[in-house]
Design a protein around this motif. Structure first.
Motif, mmCIF file in Angstrom:
data_model
loop_
_atom_site.group_PDB
_atom_site.id
_atom_site.type_symbol
_atom_site.label_atom_id
_atom_site.label_comp_id
_atom_site.label_asym_id
_atom_site.label_seq_id
_atom_site.Cartn_x
_atom_site.Cartn_y
_atom_site.Cartn_z
ATOM 1 N N LEU A 1 -13.805 8.518 -3.378
ATOM 2 C CA LEU A 1 -12.961 7.324 -3.232
ATOM 3 C C LEU A 1 -13.269 6.269 -4.291
ATOM 4 O O LEU A 1 -12.383 5.523 -4.715
ATOM 5 C CB LEU A 1 -13.130 6.713 -1.838
ATOM 6 N N ASN B 1 0.827 -1.212 0.000
ATOM 7 C CA ASN B 1 0.000 0.000 0.000
ATOM 8 C C ASN B 1 0.860 1.261 0.000
ATOM 9 O O ASN B 1 0.550 2.243 -0.677
ATOM 10 C CB ASN B 1 -0.952 0.004 1.204
ATOM 11 N N ASN C 1 -3.158 6.453 -4.757
ATOM 12 C CA ASN C 1 -4.471 6.544 -4.105
ATOM 13 C C ASN C 1 -5.181 5.206 -3.975
ATOM 14 O O ASN C 1 -6.368 5.153 -3.682
ATOM 15 C CB ASN C 1 -5.422 7.503 -4.824
ATOM 16 N N ASP D 1 -7.181 -4.067 0.881
ATOM 17 C CA ASP D 1 -7.763 -4.549 2.135
ATOM 18 C C ASP D 1 -8.038 -6.036 1.943
ATOM 19 O O ASP D 1 -8.879 -6.416 1.129
ATOM 20 C CB ASP D 1 -9.070 -3.779 2.394
ATOM 21 N N SER E 1 -5.459 1.461 -2.104
ATOM 22 C CA SER E 1 -5.041 0.778 -0.892
ATOM 23 C C SER E 1 -5.770 -0.565 -0.807
ATOM 24 O O SER E 1 -6.989 -0.623 -0.962
ATOM 25 C CB SER E 1 -5.403 1.676 0.294
ATOM 26 N N ARG F 1 -9.345 2.154 1.055
ATOM 27 C CA ARG F 1 -9.630 3.500 1.591
ATOM 28 C C ARG F 1 -11.115 3.646 1.920
ATOM 29 O O ARG F 1 -11.482 4.304 2.889
ATOM 30 C CB ARG F 1 -9.173 4.577 0.594
ATOM 31 N N ARG G 1 -11.954 1.776 5.135
ATOM 32 C CA ARG G 1 -11.443 2.535 6.281
ATOM 33 C C ARG G 1 -12.304 3.773 6.557
ATOM 34 O O ARG G 1 -12.496 4.166 7.692
ATOM 35 C CB ARG G 1 -10.007 2.981 6.003
ATOM 36 N N LEU G 2 -12.842 4.368 5.502
ATOM 37 C CA LEU G 2 -13.718 5.536 5.677
ATOM 38 C C LEU G 2 -14.975 5.126 6.469
ATOM 39 O O LEU G 2 -15.361 5.799 7.425
ATOM 40 C CB LEU G 2 -14.108 6.098 4.304
#
Ligand code: ADP
Ligand code: MG
Length: 342
Positions: free
Chosen positions: A145, A83, A166, A170, A168, A122, A125-126
């Motif tokens: 996003l 990442n 930008n 998961d 990431s 991302r 996580r948001l």
């Protein structure tokens, strides 16, 4: 997270089916419950010798996968480093093991038309559902996003992973299944264990055959009522079973349930009529990947996806109907009259 729900599954599997006949032959020689990978790990090992050291090795394996491979929170895990490399032209050099896992995950992403998409790091996580600051984000934040999400923007050639800036990753949707695959390798290499079941949160491996030759009875969690279960899956030999549902991690806001399985198309929790999907197949990573993918894809589309991987499933829809695929119709017994078997 409903740790206790997993514990409950475990207790059901091993206590609710008192084995008739010779007790000493059927007694589980080693049983334990612990925490690893942020979830409850319950295991039963059958065999001779020092089973507790094998039990410890199982836990060590899971913690190792979490810390050195999967966790984006642990700075030097492979995924965290990958990442951090997002946007670089050189990319990141993965280990053989991780590259192989990612290849399979990207293939499931493609075959599911992006229902499974590990590039939504991302976004997850948001929302942070199941984390310390869960929230319903502003629509504009979600839209922003979404533009950077897309498994097809990832390049993996041999072991080199290239992520656009930008982006990431998961691996939350597949980590526990990977754990089950690694447990299989460990047990195979360990001659003192003949049979075992290990549940890693919602992912379970049944390994080998019990001394008395009886089937493994795996209780499937009731997606709506705590301390209850939907039914029993009776399976022989080695299997991987994984459940994804909207009841595991969620917040309620304005009477809406915002859960942790996101639809990468909309950026919101998946809403395709399902409340739980259980997959049965011969690989841990696939069982976990498919449970998330099918949950997002919905019942009809999932049937196609399951065929590709020769996997079976139990679906529960929001009207409490239960659908079971042909390969496990005989193995599954519904034992909860809140639900209707279709
Ligand atoms: P659990 O990990 O609770 O057993 P899942 O296997 O279904 O449940 O994985 C859900 C996790 O996967 C989420 O917490 C999030 O980190 C990640 N995730 C959510 N939606 C998706 C998706 N559409 N594709 C890939 N990963 C996802
Ligand atoms: Mg999953």
């Amino acid at each position: 997270m409903k740790h206790y729900a997993y514990l409950y599954i475990f207790l059901l599997v091993f206590l609710c089916f008192p084995l008739t006949g010779c007790q000493s032959k059927n007694a589980v020689p080693y049983q334990t419950t612990n925490i690893a990978m942020g979830t409850t790990i319950s295991m039963s090992l059958y065999g001779d010798g020092e089973l507790s050291s094998t039990g410890d090795a199982v836990l060590d394996t899971l913690r190792e996968i979490e810390n050195s491979l999967i966790s984006w929170r642990v700075a030097d895990s492979e995924i965290a480093q990958a990442n951090a490399s997002a946007g670089s032209v050189d990319g990141f050099e993965l280990s053989d093991t991780t590259a192989a896992y990612l290849e399979t995950v990207l293939e499931v992403a493609k075959n599911s038309d992006g229902a499974l998409d590990i590039t939504l790091g991302r976004l997850s996580r948001l929302w942070d559902i199941g984390g310390s600051n869960p929230q319903v984000p502003e629509a504009s934040e979600i839209l922003e996003l979404l533009a950077d999400i897309g498994y097809e923007k990832v390049t993996l050639s041999s072991n080199t992973l290239l992520l656009p800036s930008n982006m990431s990753l998961d691996l939350g949707a597949v980590g526990k299944g990977i754990g089950c695959d690694e447990i299989y390798d460990l047990l195979r290499a360990n001659s003192s264990v003949n049979a075992a079941t290990v549940s890693v949160g919602g992912s379970i491996i049944t390994y080998g055959s019990k001394p008395d030759g009886s089937n493994w009875n795996v209780a499937i969690t009731d997606p709506r009522y705590d301390n209850s279960y939907l039914g029993i899956l009776s399976l022989s030999g080695t299997n991987y079973i994984s459940t994804s549902g909207d009841y595991e991690k969620y917040i309620m806001e304005d009477d809406m349930r915002y859960h942790h399985i996101l639809d990468p198309l909309t950026g919101y929790p998946a809403q395709n009529g399902l409340i739980s999907v259980t997959i049965v197949c011969d690989n841990g990573l696939l069982s976990d990947a498919l449970s998330t993918a099918c949950f997002v894809a919905g019942y009809e589309k999932s049937l196609e996806l399951l065929k590709i991987y020769d996997a079976d499933a139990i679906f529960v829809d929001e009207n409490y109907n239960v659908y079971v695929t042909d390969g496990i119709t005989d193995a599954f017994t519904l034992s909860n009259d809140v639900y209707t078997l279709q």
